[in-house]
Every structure is written in C-alpha cells, then in structure tokens.
Design an enzyme around this catalytic site. Structure first.
Site, PDB file in Angstrom:
ATOM      1  CG  ASN A 101      43.158 109.227  66.865  1.00  0.00           C
ATOM      2  OD1 ASN A 101      42.286 108.401  66.666  1.00  0.00           O
ATOM      3  ND2 ASN A 101      43.998 109.532  65.902  1.00  0.00           N
ATOM      4  CE  LYS A 161      37.320 107.001  73.767  1.00  0.00           C
ATOM      5  NZ  LYS A 161      38.258 107.773  72.932  1.00  0.00           N
ATOM      6  N   GLY A 211      39.420 116.392  69.972  1.00  0.00           N
ATOM      7  CA  GLY A 211      39.936 117.007  68.752  1.00  0.00           C
ATOM      8  C   GLY A 211      40.318 118.466  68.863  1.00  0.00           C
ATOM      9  CB  ALA A 223      39.219 113.748  74.622  1.00  0.00           C
TER      10      ALA A 223
END
Lengths: 72, 261
Positions: free
Chosen positions: B206, B96, B157, B184
C-alpha cells in the site's frame, strides 16, 4: 435513556430495540444520522441487520456503528 | 491466471486503498497496477457528516474483489467482531486478519491471531492472516484451516523490503501447499520482485504506491515488478557460483587473444 454511540453518550427518548434507536437518530436531530452503508455492534457483539428489530436496547448500552473506509 | 481462495485472478499484486493524495489518484493507481484485489477497512461513523458513502460508491465503481482488514484490533475478540461487521458491510467472506501485539512495530500477536483464525474459519470466513515469518506459527495457522498466509516482509509502512529472506524462502519450501503472500514492508519494485522470485504467490502493498511522488507510475512499476518476479520464478533462476565463467564461447577466439598464452 442514554446510549453511547461510537464513544459519545447520547440522550434520547427511550426506545425498545436497535431498529428504533437507528430510526430515532434521524428523527431526534442528534447529528448522528445513520449512513446508508454501515454495520452495527451492540455491547461489543456484532448484530446482523436482520436482527435490529429483535435486539433489545437498554439504558447504558454501547452501540458501535461502522462505515467503509480506506485500508491497507 | 492464478487462483486465490477459489477465485481466478490475473494480477498477483494486491493493493491497499489507504494514504493516497486523493480518491481520484487512488482509482488511477489501482487501474495502473492491474490489481484485481483491493484492501479496505472499517471505521466509526463520525458526527461531522462523513458517512463513507462516497468511498463506498468509488469501490463499487472499480468492480474489484475487496479484502477487508481488521486493522487496529488488539485482541481475538475485537478482530472477530470486526470481521463479522466487515462481512456484512462489504458482502465478502474474505478477511485480512490483523491482530496487533505490539504498537511500536505493529507486529502481529501470534496467539490471538491463531485463536481468531480458528473461530472465523468455523464461522465460514476465508481468513488471510497477517502474520510473521515464524514457521511454527504458519504451520499452526494452516492446521487451523488457513489456506492463505500473509507473512510480513518488514513492519507495516517501513518500506524496508524483505528483512529475512531466509525465513521467507524456508516458508515457501516447507509449506508448498500454502498460498503465500508477502504483506507489509515492501518499499520498492525490486522488493516485490524478490518476493516473487522466492516463489511467493503474490504481494500485498500500500504505502510504497500511495506515498510515492507519482503514485500512478509507482503502481504500474509494482505491477510490472510482480509480473517480472513471477516469470523469473517460473523460468528458474541460475545457481550462483563464486568463480567467473565466460558467457561467450571461447571456441574460435580471434588470434590476438592467443597472445596472452
């Protein structure tokens, strides 16, 4: 000789190559024992583990020793 | 089953391994998500005795495909060296590719990304570039040999979801041959479903799972959302329209309804 390992200067008995340096980390009580699973860059260039013994090391060289970690 | 870089996978959810409250919760979340691919990274060995061995053993026990990233790299050179180290460390040619161009938004540097992609593909890597939703950049990455593209939904995030669905829909329409993965910005299962409904091949996330109050439940929710979104895409969404249209047939309407006429 002084080798910078992961950003910290390390005073060690002179060695000829990268393999000797990694071995010396264990024997010289440097508190930087090589992990079992790692990859190495010498002066910002990746060094495959098959070439450790044939990669000469000089005073002032910079070694990066990277280990697995969590990532996103 | 679907194919990612010549590999047959069941799940279309790729999950990150960072930010979990504990290694045990990470493992249970990955299991609950049904993900087949987990992203990992590299860091300097510290001098405090931590050697990554415990994490490495955990990864091996999960028996999943690993996708190492080049997080934290700010130049093509750094990313190339990190990718080379990751290939040896994790035993995979998948990478990645992250080359950050702006520290505030963690926006990828498109120029360095393209440069690094070309070099790594020449060296035999399967490059998964973390990119923006810029069509021209994506086309150039494909011309360089990338079969997979990973445009952001929103900055890493942030959990804001798909900020520009128009651009993502356009990518899907213009690049039908590409394997497209939203990487993302996913904050909720509905965001993941939306990406899949647009026809994206997979979703990588994530923080939304790792930082949930109950990560294992959220992992399951994300897995189901990705599956639901994919099924909806394959089924074909109805066309939106501005005027109401009764879904119940009017034939045989009871007599009292006719009093309105």
């Amino acid at each position: 000789m002084v080798i910078t390992l992961n950003g910290k200067p390390l005073q060690i008995t002179p060695v000829n190559n990268l393999q000797d340096f990694l071995d010396a980390l264990e024997t010289e009580n440097t508190a930087a024992i090589p992990p079992k699973q790692f990859a190495v860059a010498l002066n910002s260039e990746f060094v495959p583990n098959s070439l450790y013994a044939s990669s000469p090391l000089s005073d002032g060289d910079v070694v990066e020793l990277l280990i697995p970690m969590q990532g996103g | 089953m679907w194919t990612l870089a010549d590999t047959q996978l069941n799940s279309r959810l790729l999950l990150g391994s960072a930010l979990y409250p504990s290694p045990d919760i990470m493992c249970r979340a990955i299991e609950a998500s049904d993900s087949d691919v987990v992203t990992v990274s590299l860091r300097r060995q510290s001098f405090d005795g931590a050697d990554g061995e415990q994490f490495w053993q955990l990864l091996k026990s999960l028996e999943l495909r690993l996708l190492p990233n080049t997080a934290g790299c700010h130049s093509a050179k750094e990313a190339i060296t990190t990718a080379q180290m990751a290939r040896e460390l994790f035993g995979t040619r998948w990478v990645k590719l992250e080359v950050i161009g702006d520290d505030y938004s963690l926006q990828p540097d498109p120029f360095a990304l393209l440069e690094a992609s070309k070099e790594l593909i020449a060296q035999g890597f399967e490059v998964f570039p973390y990119c923006t939703d810029d069509l021209v950049l994506c086309e150039k990455l494909m011309s360089a040999g990338c079969r997979i593209l990973m445009p952001w939904g929103a900055p890493i995030g942030t959990g804001k979801g798909l900020i520009n669905p128009y651009a993502l829909r356009n990518l899907r329409q213009r690049l039908p041959e590409a394997t497209l993965i939203v990487d993302a910005g996913i904050g909720a299962p509905s965001h993941a479903s939306q990406a899949m409904e647009l026809g994206f091949d997979a979703v990588l996330l994530n923080t939304a799972v790792a930082q949930a109050n109950v990560p294992v439940k959220m992992a399951r929710a994300m897995g189901l959302a990705v599956e639901a979104g994919r099924l909806a895409y394959e089924a074909g969404l109805m066309h939106q329209q501005d005027t109401a249209k009764p879904s119940t047939p009017t034939l045989g309407t009871p007599f009292w309804h006719q009093n309105h006429e």
